[in-house]
Design a protein around this motif. Structure first.
Motif, mmCIF file in Angstrom:
data_model
loop_
_atom_site.group_PDB
_atom_site.id
_atom_site.type_symbol
_atom_site.label_atom_id
_atom_site.label_comp_id
_atom_site.label_asym_id
_atom_site.label_seq_id
_atom_site.Cartn_x
_atom_site.Cartn_y
_atom_site.Cartn_z
ATOM 1 N N LEU A 197 0.823 -1.209 0.000
ATOM 2 C CA LEU A 197 0.000 0.000 0.000
ATOM 3 C C LEU A 197 0.857 1.258 0.000
ATOM 4 O O LEU A 197 0.554 2.238 -0.702
ATOM 5 C CB LEU A 197 -0.936 -0.018 1.212
ATOM 6 C CG LEU A 197 -2.043 -1.081 1.169
ATOM 7 C CD1 LEU A 197 -2.737 -1.190 2.522
ATOM 8 C CD2 LEU A 197 -3.054 -0.754 0.079
ATOM 9 N N LEU A 198 1.927 1.260 0.793
ATOM 10 C CA LEU A 198 2.844 2.398 0.782
ATOM 11 C C LEU A 198 3.498 2.542 -0.590
ATOM 12 O O LEU A 198 3.693 3.664 -1.086
ATOM 13 C CB LEU A 198 3.910 2.217 1.866
ATOM 14 C CG LEU A 198 5.012 3.287 1.921
ATOM 15 C CD1 LEU A 198 4.424 4.674 2.127
ATOM 16 C CD2 LEU A 198 6.009 2.957 3.028
ATOM 17 N N LEU A 199 3.829 1.435 -1.219
ATOM 18 C CA LEU A 199 4.444 1.462 -2.541
ATOM 19 C C LEU A 199 3.511 2.097 -3.563
ATOM 20 O O LEU A 199 3.939 2.931 -4.384
ATOM 21 C CB LEU A 199 4.789 0.032 -2.958
ATOM 22 C CG LEU A 199 5.579 -0.147 -4.251
ATOM 23 C CD1 LEU A 199 6.982 0.399 -4.100
ATOM 24 C CD2 LEU A 199 5.619 -1.620 -4.634
ATOM 25 N N PHE A 200 2.244 1.747 -3.529
ATOM 26 C CA PHE A 200 1.287 2.322 -4.472
ATOM 27 C C PHE A 200 1.117 3.828 -4.234
ATOM 28 O O PHE A 200 0.973 4.595 -5.198
ATOM 29 C CB PHE A 200 -0.064 1.619 -4.349
ATOM 30 C CG PHE A 200 -0.030 0.183 -4.811
ATOM 31 C CD1 PHE A 200 1.005 -0.296 -5.586
ATOM 32 C CD2 PHE A 200 -1.038 -0.698 -4.447
ATOM 33 C CE1 PHE A 200 1.039 -1.618 -6.015
ATOM 34 C CE2 PHE A 200 -1.007 -2.019 -4.874
ATOM 35 C CZ PHE A 200 0.027 -2.473 -5.660
ATOM 36 N N SER A 201 1.138 4.260 -2.977
ATOM 37 C CA SER A 201 1.032 5.687 -2.687
ATOM 38 C C SER A 201 2.242 6.442 -3.220
ATOM 39 O O SER A 201 2.119 7.562 -3.741
ATOM 40 C CB SER A 201 0.890 5.907 -1.173
ATOM 41 O OG SER A 201 -0.323 5.379 -0.688
ATOM 42 N N LEU A 202 3.425 5.865 -3.088
ATOM 43 C CA LEU A 202 4.625 6.495 -3.642
ATOM 44 C C LEU A 202 4.512 6.648 -5.156
ATOM 45 O O LEU A 202 4.922 7.675 -5.724
ATOM 46 C CB LEU A 202 5.859 5.665 -3.292
ATOM 47 C CG LEU A 202 6.442 5.836 -1.891
ATOM 48 C CD1 LEU A 202 7.566 4.827 -1.656
ATOM 49 C CD2 LEU A 202 6.961 7.244 -1.694
ATOM 50 N N THR A 203 3.956 5.640 -5.817
ATOM 51 C CA THR A 203 3.792 5.716 -7.269
ATOM 52 C C THR A 203 2.854 6.848 -7.658
ATOM 53 O O THR A 203 3.113 7.597 -8.608
ATOM 54 C CB THR A 203 3.255 4.378 -7.804
ATOM 55 O OG1 THR A 203 4.110 3.320 -7.372
ATOM 56 C CG2 THR A 203 3.187 4.389 -9.314
ATOM 57 N N ASP A 204 1.765 7.004 -6.925
ATOM 58 C CA ASP A 204 0.844 8.103 -7.203
ATOM 59 C C ASP A 204 1.523 9.450 -6.996
ATOM 60 O O ASP A 204 1.295 10.397 -7.765
ATOM 61 C CB ASP A 204 -0.388 7.990 -6.294
ATOM 62 C CG ASP A 204 -1.232 6.766 -6.609
ATOM 63 O OD1 ASP A 204 -1.262 6.366 -7.780
ATOM 64 O OD2 ASP A 204 -1.842 6.197 -5.686
ATOM 65 N N CYS A 205 2.368 9.555 -5.967
ATOM 66 C CA CYS A 205 3.099 10.806 -5.733
ATOM 67 C C CYS A 205 4.084 11.086 -6.865
ATOM 68 O O CYS A 205 4.285 12.244 -7.247
ATOM 69 C CB CYS A 205 3.838 10.736 -4.397
ATOM 70 S SG CYS A 205 2.776 10.747 -2.943
ATOM 71 N N PRO A 247 -5.183 11.420 4.598
ATOM 72 C CA PRO A 247 -5.841 10.110 4.461
ATOM 73 C C PRO A 247 -5.439 9.120 5.548
ATOM 74 O O PRO A 247 -6.280 8.334 6.014
ATOM 75 C CB PRO A 247 -5.376 9.631 3.079
ATOM 76 C CG PRO A 247 -5.019 10.857 2.338
ATOM 77 C CD PRO A 247 -4.471 11.789 3.362
ATOM 78 N N PHE A 248 -4.172 9.160 5.972
ATOM 79 C CA PHE A 248 -3.730 8.242 7.023
ATOM 80 C C PHE A 248 -4.439 8.549 8.342
ATOM 81 O O PHE A 248 -4.899 7.626 9.044
ATOM 82 C CB PHE A 248 -2.219 8.349 7.195
ATOM 83 C CG PHE A 248 -1.647 7.378 8.186
ATOM 84 C CD1 PHE A 248 -1.839 6.016 8.049
ATOM 85 C CD2 PHE A 248 -0.912 7.825 9.276
ATOM 86 C CE1 PHE A 248 -1.317 5.113 8.961
ATOM 87 C CE2 PHE A 248 -0.377 6.941 10.190
ATOM 88 C CZ PHE A 248 -0.578 5.582 10.036
ATOM 89 N N MET A 270 -7.251 5.988 -0.715
ATOM 90 C CA MET A 270 -7.660 4.600 -0.489
ATOM 91 C C MET A 270 -6.505 3.761 0.047
ATOM 92 O O MET A 270 -6.690 2.923 0.938
ATOM 93 C CB MET A 270 -8.200 4.001 -1.788
ATOM 94 C CG MET A 270 -9.453 4.663 -2.329
ATOM 95 S SD MET A 270 -10.835 4.612 -1.163
ATOM 96 C CE MET A 270 -11.089 2.845 -1.023
ATOM 97 N N ASN A 271 -5.296 3.984 -0.464
ATOM 98 C CA ASN A 271 -4.143 3.208 -0.005
ATOM 99 C C ASN A 271 -3.843 3.471 1.465
ATOM 100 O O ASN A 271 -3.649 2.540 2.256
ATOM 101 C CB ASN A 271 -2.921 3.541 -0.862
ATOM 102 C CG ASN A 271 -3.063 3.073 -2.289
ATOM 103 O OD1 ASN A 271 -3.756 2.100 -2.560
ATOM 104 N ND2 ASN A 271 -2.426 3.762 -3.213
#
Length: 707
Positions: A460-468, A518-519, A594-595
């Motif tokens: 989930l953290l990885l997907f958030s980094l990708t969005d950033c 979000p967190f 969501m992540n």
């Protein structure tokens, strides 16, 4: 300390990115080139973290000129890999769990919702993969857009997703194999010999069969890239055919088309009620929260971009096709399973096999159980392969030892037709051996009762980094260019007074808020005991997240599609537009929300384990790897860097850092102000790099005048 922070926030220059993406030949977009031919060994580490040199294990012309595997993967290969590494437990295990414990027949809607959440990160992955056609996935994207320390964090999350998942699936396969081997004695057959049974299950948390299957997958990767690719394609097609058989058989049994006894439970009436009252709509959402992890693995397609023939076109398509195929198969499987049995009777351990058995199809029960054992190792194979490509990308950046990037070629061999077969692709033999042995040891000795949450939070953290990363390449700071001018950088200034922040919020701080709100919203929903206060705080922080997103859309200027110079190397030609994510910034912002919301609901155990894991990794990076990367160590030793700084003083007492990639970084991040996709520089028109060189020349001239 300031040096460590400076190194950690350094981004990779685009001149290096072009070489690592095999863009060195103007005649071909994907010609492999020597990535680090001009780099020399560092005196401090004896070349341990140096860029890898090709291994000349066989006399071949390729080995003398290439340091990266030849691009050989097609769109079909990518889709086969993506579907093969994602579809598995999502059908064989989670389908029964979601139907029995969360949503009943409406679990198909849970799959649809989970697929939508996965697509929120899948679309940014597709655009970033088209922009940067190289190995490493989020690690590479973060290194280019966010900085080295964020790339290290991404690599740690990817290691847990790839290597950790490979070991976990290998252990799961070992347990399934033991249960299948013992199933004969449960049905009245002969029991296993005592020695064999003791070997299969020695106790003490050991799993020998998990180690054996991980060893076999490692051996397959060592045989050759072409051979392992063929195995992936065959097993992926076998898996899809097996699941298709399960789905079609379930529908046929429920429809009554096939002859069977009258008292079988299979019937379409099992879908009534479609949403069981004891679960309600909340059960659909809760089911989606666990089914989301059935989609983890689609990013492995991006991790192999460096080996794709046409990554700009094929990788985004492969990501989208993988998510669409996964969602369709998952939804149909959920409907077929709930048609075979009433949801209350569905097994949470072996859903489809027991459902076929309950309908009198014993042969189908055994076929499904055996098929699961045969196709599940594909996840182990693809995960080990992805882990090696991540280490290869890090070795090219000197963040891990050089042997991870050493390319070897097998000796020429004769085919059955008498022709000589030459290895033209190359293989990361030492890399595969190291990663494979480590994963084998983990699969045998490390129980995973407490690791599931760590893998989930890391993904989930990885997907958030990708969005950033996507937001970083699409937007710049309000009222200024992204990095400002190099002459404004004062090394003696604190981190929070860097010149990238003037009168407005910097994009970096905006992204911090976009991830923090979000967190907090998720934490309030998960841990606030009072119902009214819980929902109030959750909604408040969700609205704050929306406010930050609207601020980005309204006040942060969006850059043109030609912001990256990779567009000028063949990707921006007329008629060849690369994929762009729609609805930016709202779609990636929703993905971030969501992540983080799901990460907060994993529980304190998973959150604390993730924090501890990242803390250890960052400490190791700061003490062992900081300053040794290719971007941060272009000079022979530290004294040359300090001499350069002492000779390049800025007004106010600051010192100018040596150009360790800043010129290329400015070239990458300054807006080109071109609206068309394929633009050519007009004669006499200066480029961002030329402007930067002129600025540096003016500084040198001013210094000489002062002297």
């Amino acid at each position: 300390m300031n040096t460590v922070i400076e190194n950690a926030l350094t981004r990779k220059p685009l001149t290096l990115v072009r070489k690592q993406a095999h863009l060195g030949d103007a005649d071909s977009r994907y010609t492999p080139v020597a990535i680090h031919a001009s780099e020399s060994a560092s005196e401090d580490d004896g070349g341990f973290f140096n860029a890898a040199a090709p291994s000349h294990s066989a006399p071949t012309t390729n080995a003398a000129t290439r340091e990266a595997p030849l691009r050989h993967m097609s769109l079909f290969d990518l889709v086969a890999l993506g579907v093969g590494c994602t579809i598995g437990s999502g059908v064989f295990v989670l389908a029964g769990v979601a139907a029995h414990s969360f949503a009943g027949p409406s679990s198909c809607l849970s799959y649809l919702m989970a697929g939508f959440v996965a697509a929120l990160s899948g679309l940014p992955y597709a655009e970033l993969a088209a922009a940067f056609p190289m190995d490493g996935s989020t690690y590479s994207y973060a290194y280019i857009t966010l900085g080295e320390v964020f790339a290290v964090v991404a690599s740690m999350c990817q290691t847990m997703e790839y290597g950790g998942s490979a070991a976990a699936v290998a252990r799961s396969w070992g347990e399934k194999f033991v249960n299948w081997a013992r199933s004969g004695q449960d049905e009245g057959g002969d029991s296993l010999p005592a020695g064999v049974d003791k070997f299969l299950d020695p106790g003490y948390g050991l799993n020998p069969m998990g180690g054996i299957i991980a060893s076999l997958c490692t051996a397959m990767l060592l045989v050759g890239v072409q051979e392992s690719k063929l195995a992936v394609n065959i097993i992926s097609m076998t898996k899809v055919l097996l699941i298709s058989f399960m789905i079609v058989s379930g529908f046929l049994l429920a429809s009554g088309v096939l002859p069977n006894s009258d008292n079988v439970p299979a019937s379409f009436s099992n879908w009534d009620p479609f949403i069981p009252p004891e679960f309600g709509p909340t059960g659909i959402v809760e089911g989606a929260s666990i089914l989301f992890f059935a989609y983890i693995g689609f990013d492995q397609v991006c991790n192999l971009s460096g080996e794709v023939k046409d990554p700009v076109k094929d990788v985004p398509r492969a990501v989208m096709y993988t998510l669409m195929i996964d969602t369709a198969i998952y939804m149909l499987a959920a409907l077929a399973l709930t048609a075979l049995l009433p949801y209350e009777q569905i097994s949470t351990v072996s859903g489809f096999p027991e459902a076929f058995g309950a309908n009198g199809w014993i042969w189908a029960e055994r076929l499904t159980a055996i098929g699961e054992i045969l196709v599940l190792p594909l996840v182990v194979l693809t995960s080990i392969q992805s882990q090696t490509r991540l280490m290869f990308a890090m070795a090219n950046d000197r963040l891990v030892p050089r042997f991870f990037g050493r390319l070897s070629f097998s000796k020429p061999s004769s085919t059955c037709c008498g022709k000589e077969k030459e290895d033209k692709i190359g293989n990361l033999t030492a890399n595969v051996q190291f990663c494979g042995v480590l994963i084998v040891l983990i699969a045998v000795f490390v129980p995973f009762e407490y690791m599931d949450d760590l893998v989930s939070t890391g993904a989930l953290l990885l997907f958030s980094l990708t969005d950033c990363c996507l937001l970083t390449i699409r937007y710049k700071c309000p009222s200024e260019s992204f990095l400002g001018s190099m002459r404004d950088i004062d090394e003696n200034a604190s981190l929070f007074s860097v010149r990238t922040v003037r009168r407005e919020l910097s994009l970096g701080r905006i992204l911090v808020l976009l991830n923090l709100f979000p967190f907090i919203s998720g934490l309030c929903f998960a841990f606030v005991p009072d119902e009214a206060l819980k929902f109030t705080l959750t909604i408040v922080f969700a609205l704050l997240t929306l406010g930050v997103t609207i601020y980005i859309a309204c006040y942060c200027p969006e850059v043109t599609s030609n912001r990256f110079t990779l567009d000028r190397d063949g990707y921006g030609t007329q008629g060849r537009k690369r994929f762009r994510t729609p609805l930016v910034p709202y779609l990636p912002a929703l993905g971030i929300y969501m992540n983080w919301f799901m990460l907060a609901n994993v529980g304190w155990k998973g959150i604390l384990m993730l924090l501890g894991y990242l803390f250890i990794g960052i400490v190791v990076y700061g003490t062992c790897c900081s300053g040794k990367s290719l971007v941060n160590s272009p000079y022979e030793n530290h004294h040359e860097i300090e001499d350069y700084k002492d000779q390049n003083m800025l007004p106010g007492g600051g010192r100018l850092s040596p150009p360790t990639g800043n010129p290329g970084l400015q070239e990458a991040l300054l807006e080109s102000e071109r609206e068309d996709e394929g633009w050519e520089s007009n004669p006499g028109e200066s480029t961002p790099v030329e402007d930067l060189d002129r600025d540096l020349s003016e500084i040198e001239t001013a210094k000489r005048r002062l002297v």
